[in-house]
Design a protein around this motif. Structure first.
Motif, short mmCIF file in Angstrom:
data_model
loop_
_atom_site.label_atom_id
_atom_site.label_comp_id
_atom_site.label_asym_id
_atom_site.label_seq_id
_atom_site.Cartn_x
_atom_site.Cartn_y
_atom_site.Cartn_z
N ALA B 317 0.84 -1.19 0.00
CA ALA B 317 0.00 0.00 0.00
C ALA B 317 0.88 1.24 0.00
CB ALA B 317 -0.92 -0.02 1.21
N ALA B 320 2.32 1.94 -3.40
CA ALA B 320 1.37 2.55 -4.33
C ALA B 320 1.15 4.02 -4.00
CB ALA B 320 0.04 1.80 -4.27
N LEU B 321 1.01 4.31 -2.70
CA LEU B 321 0.77 5.71 -2.30
C LEU B 321 1.97 6.58 -2.68
CD1 LEU B 321 -0.88 5.32 1.22
CD2 LEU B 321 -1.96 6.04 -0.91
N ALA B 323 4.13 6.01 -5.07
CA ALA B 323 4.20 6.17 -6.52
C ALA B 323 3.26 7.29 -6.97
CB ALA B 323 3.84 4.86 -7.21
N GLY B 324 2.05 7.27 -6.38
CA GLY B 324 1.08 8.31 -6.74
C GLY B 324 1.57 9.68 -6.35
#
Lengths: 430, 396
Positions: B317, B320-321, B323-324
């Motif tokens: 998680a 992903a956070l 990367a965003g």
């Protein structure tokens, strides 16, 4: 035939008679009387088989609007018809009222109106008209289903047509501003006119000037008669609901706005709906009628729960279009579907045509990505970030092939696609 | 011309309209039920009530029969009141010329009836039970009810001399074979039946009102009663005691039900079948249509989120956070699009972010490229820091 509650009530009253006069004969008499009355009622009821049914009313309705279909019932028989009538439509036709009581004297006709407020796109066919004709005593009725065929085509709602005036204004601005444009890419010869001060000397047409003895310039305008091929993907990715509408319906809305705009701009618009075979096709229709033809072709389209066949779509497209055109592919930026299906075939398409991929993004994903608070919300946010990253990657991949990508939420996709078209037109890339 | 009566579509019916519609729909049934109730109550009221004193020759009450017994005695016929069937049989054997009056015969058990059948003499059965009829007056059956004060309509002297008599709510009978029937109810039943049984005369009287003190003086009641019992050596008036518990033998519920009620139940079954036929008949076919698939587009994303949560995948998680956040930060900082995913650019990004936010490079580096959090708490705090950085860069 059918009985009514009165028959039951009569039988119950018969029980009272039996208590007072208990005998088998009484039972026989009571039930015999009931049977006789029922038979008499059936014999005296108005004939249903001989009724003449006609229909009239709306054949097309935009989704969300109301249609009225009238049923005219003509009673040619010698007896008065007292009946309950049900005009049966599929549930999604949203018909009302469900049943109607009609009384038709012999030789007369009555008009029964059914209002339809369809809840879904597509063709809605009337199922049957059921007439239950009661006898004079109201004890029994003759009942029959009669066919009275009628189909109402529920057209896409086209909610984005409210954007059309604004986009047309932009289009006019575009053409107006380019009328005396110097010759360049994406423009074509418009007309000859007299030279006025300020015109570019390079646009003087010397041959015409020599013929007329007056200085004449050529004017140019943006290219017209370009060809636009709208391709609707009706495969499984089109079935997913964005908000409460299937993605296909959002795509249709965007396609309709673009079709309306492009046909006004003088371009030819064609439509192809494809998953593993051709679901709908609109080709070679005149500019004034293309929107109607598109709406009619789109009305019965439903997403199929199968993987779309990109290779078949591309080959169908290539076999049908020879000249260069703008291919607008309305699909979803689904990683596997694009990477395995479309990407390897893109060079064939982009070699000859200009390709725009329009995809409806899900606002729910954006909402999830913004979720904060506890760990559960963050996991939602992480999954949404992941999905967005995948989408971005696909977009980047597509752009590498020179494909324009329009990725917008459902309420913005139609204007966004129209804007993309206008900017392509302004840039003379069609 | 139009036959539409329903309210316009989309206009919800008010509570008043709904109530009115329901009332209209159900008032017929309500009226019928009410009529049945009234009829039942009337019938119950008109039935002669039976009490402990009913037709008791010693009772001076309204329903008693002392008046009749006294008059009979005064006319010279002795009246003996007995309370047991065996006593009655003894008396009859002693004086075979007597007449036996049987009232309240529903109290007689099978043994009593056998005893009575073996005794000689004439009999007057007043509103006998069906068992009593079978035992003492074979061939006579209950037929129905009489209402009113009929004329005799027969040649039986006792009835003919008496004239009309009170048969209100009385039982009527039908008899086979040679029997004299009087006081017809109009449906073929007779209120009074007289027939010979084994050399004696058996009279069946359907009306108990005619014998009661209250009504004895009315119409020809007294005359009829007197004519039926006088002129014998003795009147043996059997007023049975309540049988001892258990002596009556077993009777099932069905045996206790009157015949009329059984027929009525049968008729109600027929009525139920008719109502079922009424309700089961559809007005037209069931309309089917294929329904569209309802799959939410975000379902796969939500499924992934639940998967993260169930495995407590804080590291995935966080990845992903980050990367965003990196994607948005590089865009805000005007760096090339590929920078976010390029590890070589890490130091440059960290420096730029630190410069824009005023945070220390170590803090920014840990947030963007540090070791992934191991638990949910770490994930929450990491997300807070990332959001903070993004806001600061956006505002700088």
């Amino acid at each position: 035939m059918a009985l009514t509650g009165r028959t039951g009530l009569l039988a119950v009253l018969g029980a009272v008679v039996l208590v007072i006069v208990p005998s088998w004969w009484t039972l026989l008499a009571v039930d015999g009387v009931i049977v006789a009355l029922v038979v008499a009622d059936l014999v005296l009821a108005g004939n249903v088989r001989r009724l003449r049914l006609h229909r009239s009313g709306d054949t097309n309705v935009r989704l969300g609007e109301e249609a009225t279909v009238a049923l005219i019932v003509e009673n040619p028989g010698p007896r008065r018809l007292r009946a309950r009538l049900r005009d049966a439509w599929p549930p999604s036709a949203g018909s009302s009222p469900r049943t109607v009581t009609v009384t038709i004297p012999p030789g007369e006709r009555r008009r029964v109106e059914t209002r339809l407020v369809p809840t879904r796109r597509g063709d809605r066919a009337a199922v049957a008209v059921t007439v239950r004709s009661y006898g004079p005593l109201g004890l029994a009725a003759r009942q029959l289903n009669r066919a009275a065929p009628w189909t109402v085509r529920v057209l896409p709602a086209f909610p984005s047509r409210r954007h059309l005036p604004a986009k047309l204004a932009r289009l006019r601005e575009l053409t107006g501003q380019h009328v005396a444009l110097i010759r360049g890419q994406g423009t074509e010869f418009d007309s000859l006119r007299e030279y006025v001060d300020g015109d570019d000397v390079r646009s003087i047409d010397w041959r015409a000037t020599a013929r007329r003895g007056d200085v004449v310039v050529r004017t140019w305008r943006p290219e017209r008669d370009r060809r636009i091929y709208l391709v609707l993907d009706t495969g499984r990715t089109a079935a997913g609901r964005v908000g409460d509408i299937p993605r296909l319906d959002c795509s249709m809305d965007a396609a309709l706005l673009l079709g309306a705009l492009a046909s006004r701009a003088g371009d030819r618009v064609d439509l192809l709906a494809y998953d593993r075979r051709v679901r709908a096709r609109v080709e070679g229709v005149s500019r004034t009628e293309v929107l109607t033809a598109m709406v009619r072709a789109m009305a019965p389209l439903e997403p199929e729960l199968i993987e779309a066949d990109a290779a078949g779509m591309v080959s169908t497209l290539l076999s049908r279009v020879r000249q260069r055109c703008l291919v607008v592919l309305l699909t979803d930026l689904n990683t596997t579907a694009i990477e395995e299906g479309l990407l390897p075939l893109l060079p064939q398409l982009t070699a000859k045509h200009l390709v725009v991929v329009a995809a409806v993004s899900d606002p729910r994903v954006t909402e999830m990505a913004a979720a904060r608070g506890d760990a559960a919300a963050l996991y939602d946010a992480a999954a949404a970030e992941r999905a967005r990253a995948d989408r971005r990657r696909v977009t980047v991949e597509l752009r590498k092939y020179g494909v324009e990508v329009v990725d917008a939420p459902p309420d913005e996709i139609a204007p966004a696609l129209a804007d993309a078209y206008l900017s392509l037109k302004a840039a003379g890339r069609l | 011309m139009t036959a539409l009566q329903a309210p316009p579509v989309g206009e919800p019916a008010t509570a008043g309209q709904v109530a009115r519609r329901r009332w209209r729909r159900s008032r017929g049934i309500l009226v019928a039920v009410l009529a049945l109730l009234v009829l039942g109550v009337l019938l119950a009221l008109m039935r002669p009530r039976t009490g402990s004193e009913t037709l008791d020759p010693d009772s001076p009450g309204q329903q008693g029969a002392r008046a009749l017994a006294e008059i009979t005695r005064r006319h010279g016929t002795p009246v003996t009141v007995v309370h047991r069937a065996s006593d009655a049989a003894d008396r009859l054997r002693a004086q075979p010329d007597s007449v036996l009056v049987v009232v309240r015969s529903e109290r007689l058990v099978a043994a009593d009836l056998t005893t009575l059948r073996g005794a000689p003499g004439d009999r007057l059965l007043v509103t006998p039970s069906s068992e009593t009829l079978t035992a003492l007056a074979p061939g006579v059956e209950a037929a129905g009810s009489a209402w009113g004060v009929p004329e005799p309509g027969c040649t039986l002297p006792a009835a003919a001399y008496a004239g009309d008599a009170d048969f209100l709510g009385a039982t009527t009978y039908k008899a086979r074979g040679e029997a004299t029937q009087c006081y017809f109810d109009g449906l073929g039943g007779a209120g009074l039946v007289q027939l010979p049984v084994g050399g004696a005369t058996v009279t069946v009287l359907g009306s108990s009102r005619a014998l009661m003190n209250e009504h004895l003086a009315e119409h020809g009641n007294a005359a009829l009663a007197m004519n039926l019992i006088e002129g014998r050596a003795r009147v043996v008036w059997l007023m049975p005691d309540l049988p001892a518990p258990g002596s009556g033998g077993h009777k099932s519920f069905a045996e206790l039900l009157p015949f009329g009620v059984k027929l009525a139940v049968l008729q109600i079954v027929i009525a139920v079948v008719l109502v079922a036929l009424w309700r089961s008949r559809r007005l037209g076919p069931v309309v089917v249509e294929p329904l569209p698939v309802v799959v939410r587009s975000a379902e796969a994303v939500e499924g992934r989120a639940r998967l993260y949560r169930s495995r407590r995948a804080a590291d995935r998680a966080a990845e992903a956070l980050r990367a965003g956040a990196l994607e948005r930060l590089t865009a805000l900082l005007g760096m090339p699009r590929s920078a976010a995913s390029d590890p070589a650019m890490a130091a440059e990004i960290v420096a730029a972010v630190a410069a824009h936010t005023g945070r220390e490079q170590a803090v920014v580096g840990a947030a963007l490229y540090g070791p992934p959090p191991v638990d949910d708490a770490g994930l929450v705090s990491l997300a807070g820091v990332l959001d903070d950085l993004e806001r600061l860069v956006r505002n700088s």
